[in-house]
Design a protein around this motif. Structure first.
Motif, PDB file in Angstrom:
ATOM      1  N   UNK A  47       1.262  -1.075   0.306  1.00 22.59           N
ATOM      2  CA  UNK A  47      -0.406   0.122   0.294  1.00 22.59           C
ATOM      3  C   UNK A  47       1.118   1.276   0.029  1.00 22.59           C
ATOM      4  N   UNK A  48       0.292   2.748  -0.401  1.00 24.96           N
ATOM      5  CA  UNK A  48       0.992   3.954  -0.219  1.00 24.96           C
ATOM      6  C   UNK A  48       0.586   4.648   0.553  1.00 24.96           C
ATOM      7  N   UNK A  49       1.654   4.354   1.508  1.00 21.30           N
ATOM      8  CA  UNK A  49       1.616   5.660   3.190  1.00 21.30           C
ATOM      9  C   UNK A  49       2.139   6.826   2.455  1.00 21.30           C
ATOM     10  N   UNK A  50       1.240   7.748   3.091  1.00 21.78           N
ATOM     11  CA  UNK A  50       1.564   9.441   2.695  1.00 21.78           C
ATOM     12  C   UNK A  50       1.925  10.114   4.263  1.00 21.78           C
ATOM     13  N   UNK A  51       2.926  10.697   4.437  1.00 21.07           N
ATOM     14  CA  UNK A  51       2.894  11.288   5.946  1.00 21.07           C
ATOM     15  C   UNK A  51       2.659  12.673   5.836  1.00 21.07           C
ATOM     16  N   UNK A  52       1.592  13.383   6.362  1.00 17.83           N
ATOM     17  CA  UNK A  52       0.471  14.440   6.759  1.00 17.83           C
ATOM     18  C   UNK A  52      -0.813  14.712   7.385  1.00 17.83           C
ATOM     19  N   UNK A  53      -0.832  15.959   7.256  1.00 16.80           N
ATOM     20  CA  UNK A  53      -1.817  16.031   7.591  1.00 16.80           C
ATOM     21  C   UNK A  53      -3.719  15.238   6.702  1.00 16.80           C
ATOM     22  N   UNK A  54      -4.592  14.930   7.216  1.00 20.25           N
ATOM     23  CA  UNK A  54      -5.492  14.333   6.261  1.00 20.25           C
ATOM     24  C   UNK A  54      -6.240  15.720   6.118  1.00 20.25           C
ATOM     25  N   UNK A  55      -6.300  16.145   7.035  1.00 20.85           N
ATOM     26  CA  UNK A  55      -7.594  17.069   7.199  1.00 20.85           C
ATOM     27  C   UNK A  55      -7.780  18.095   6.186  1.00 20.85           C
ATOM     28  N   UNK A  56      -6.036  18.600   5.239  1.00 21.86           N
ATOM     29  CA  UNK A  56      -5.389  19.294   4.200  1.00 21.86           C
ATOM     30  C   UNK A  56      -6.279  19.275   2.756  1.00 21.86           C
TER      31      UNK A  56
END
Length: 446
Positions: free
Chosen positions: A45-54
């Protein structure tokens, strides 16, 4: 199918693992790089390190083409906000986890539906339903009802008193018999049984039957001496306990043991007079004895500590309680608890993940459940016009290994399924799947 999950916590990571076995296009978003790194190394799977509400983040991960957007962070407001943004960006379906039961009210769900939240899930309510199913009958480990009990699946631990041990199933479960064995858990092995298989002492057997034959099942498995549940003692007064008590049958007498005095006061405000709230430590044997544990038929351990819950249930069993239920959120501990003969295990993340999982299926499917104890899925499918499952008798469908059809509901009436059964459009068909992807199963029903 493109699926985006926000929140690499217990539910999000378990769901990502569950869905990754289907080779879906999965993106998992979280602000904590450490949480992401563990799952990213082990699963496709692809992981994204970021704020999900952006909005920028959600655009960059392709939310506009997402078939399913799932928000399961611990922050209820963030989950709802993420779903509203995702829907505005073009996501086809959105799911938000909440921690407030009021959001389940129909008019509130309708409101959120209009502003972009397709479905709302409250894990405590889902767990409460499982707890109540678990204590309905002291002699049953798991109970799963289809169409208000038109069909019933019972998970039963077999002991020496069982009268159907060591007999080939083809002699026990013919077309005219009132039950089918759809799965057997023996040690660490799950068996999807065939005619020559036999039941053995200490097996966990899963029976599919209809409601009127439950007393018969109880007789043949040698559980008639088990006392019916009339009194329940609950250790831990959290939200799951409150939801369980609020939905328990009125005939049950309930005691809740809670160590926090302020929470006890709150429980007294929330719950009715039939519930006795006791300020104390549920691990205290003297307290348990004083409060009538020896006259209690069901003990439910719902603290936030899995070890405490397991030990408390072992203690309750030693004190004579037939039916114990433990909340165990660690999957590894869940397996250990089953080996210790704890009773019914409640795991909110697997319950919630199963509920969400059914949303990604194209077939008309309801009540998908993952049974951790046997590493199997149970689901209720409704076949569409012209679907493969309606074209031939069951024995000629070419069903893959690991799949069995337990029964069906037609016009509100439950029926067991034999090889000569013809499934019709509109039937509710219960399937039991071990080591087989539900996406593969659904092809028979669409």
């Amino acid at each position: 199918m493109k699926i985006i999950i926000t929140g690499a916590y217990a539910i999000g990571t378990h769901l990502a693992k569950l869905l990754s076995r289907n080779n879906e296009d999965i993106t998992l978003i979280d602000q904590d790089e450490n949480r992401l790194s563990d799952i990213g190394r082990e699963y496709d799977l692809l992981t994204v390190n970021a704020f999900p509400g952006s909005v920028k983040t959600l655009r960059e991960v392709g939310t506009d083409s997402a078939d399913l957007f799932i928000a399961v962070t611990p922050d209820q407001s963030l989950n709802l906000n993420c779903c509203m943004i995702a829907k505005a960006l073009g996501a086809r379906k959105t799911v938000a986890k909440v921690d407030n039961a009021e959001y389940l009210e129909p008019e509130i769900q309708d409101f959120f539906g209009r502003i972009g939240v397709s479905s709302i899930i409250y894990p405590e309510m889902l767990a409460a339903k499982d707890i109540n199913n678990g204590i309905k009958m002291s002699w049953v480990r798991q109970r799963w009802d289809v169409h208000d009990g038109a069909l019933v699946m019972l998970g039963i631990k077999l002991r020496e008193a069982c009268e159907i041990l060591n007999t080939p199933l083809k002699e026990l479960c013919g077309p005219d018999d009132p039950y089918h064995i759809v799965a057997i858990k023996r040690g660490g092995e799950t068996i999807i049984p065939r005619g020559n298989d036999v039941l053995q002492c200490f097996d966990m057997a899963y029976f599919m039957t209809t409601k009127q034959y439950i007393p018969y099942i109880r007789k043949i498995v040698g559980k008639e001496h088990y006392v019916d549940v009339k009194n329940v003692m609950i250790m831990g007064g959290g939200d799951t306990a409150v939801r369980a008590v609020m939905t328990m049958p009125d005939y049950l007498g309930v005691k809740i043991i809670e160590p926090d005095p302020k929470r006890c006061e709150e429980l007294n405000r929330l719950l009715d007079d039939r519930v006795l709230v006791i300020n104390g430590d549920g691990r205290d044997i003297h307290l348990l004895t004083e409060e009538g544990i020896r006259n209690t038929q069901a003990f439910v351990a719902l603290t936030g500590n899995a070890e405490t819950n397991i030990l408390a249930c072992l203690t309750a069993k030693r004190l004579g309680v037939r039916k114990t239920v433990a909340s165990v959120e660690n999957i590894d501990y869940a397996s250990m608890a089953e080996s210790l003969d704890i009773g019914t295990i409640i795991n909110k993340k697997t319950i919630t993940a199963s509920y969400i999982y059914q949303m990604m299926l194209d077939a008309d499917v309801m009540n998908v459940r993952f049974l951790n104890s046997v590493n199997a899925d149970v689901a209720e499918f409704i076949p569409k016009e012209g679907s493969k499952v309606t074209r031939h008798a069951v024995k000629d469908l070419g069903l893959p290994p690991g799949l069995t059809i337990g029964g069906l509901v037609r016009k509100g009436e439950g029926h067991l399924v034999s090889g000569n059964t013809h499934i019709a459009v509109g039937d509710s068909v219960v399937v039991f799947c071990h080591d087989i992807d539900l996406k593969r199963v659904e092809k028979f029903f669409i």
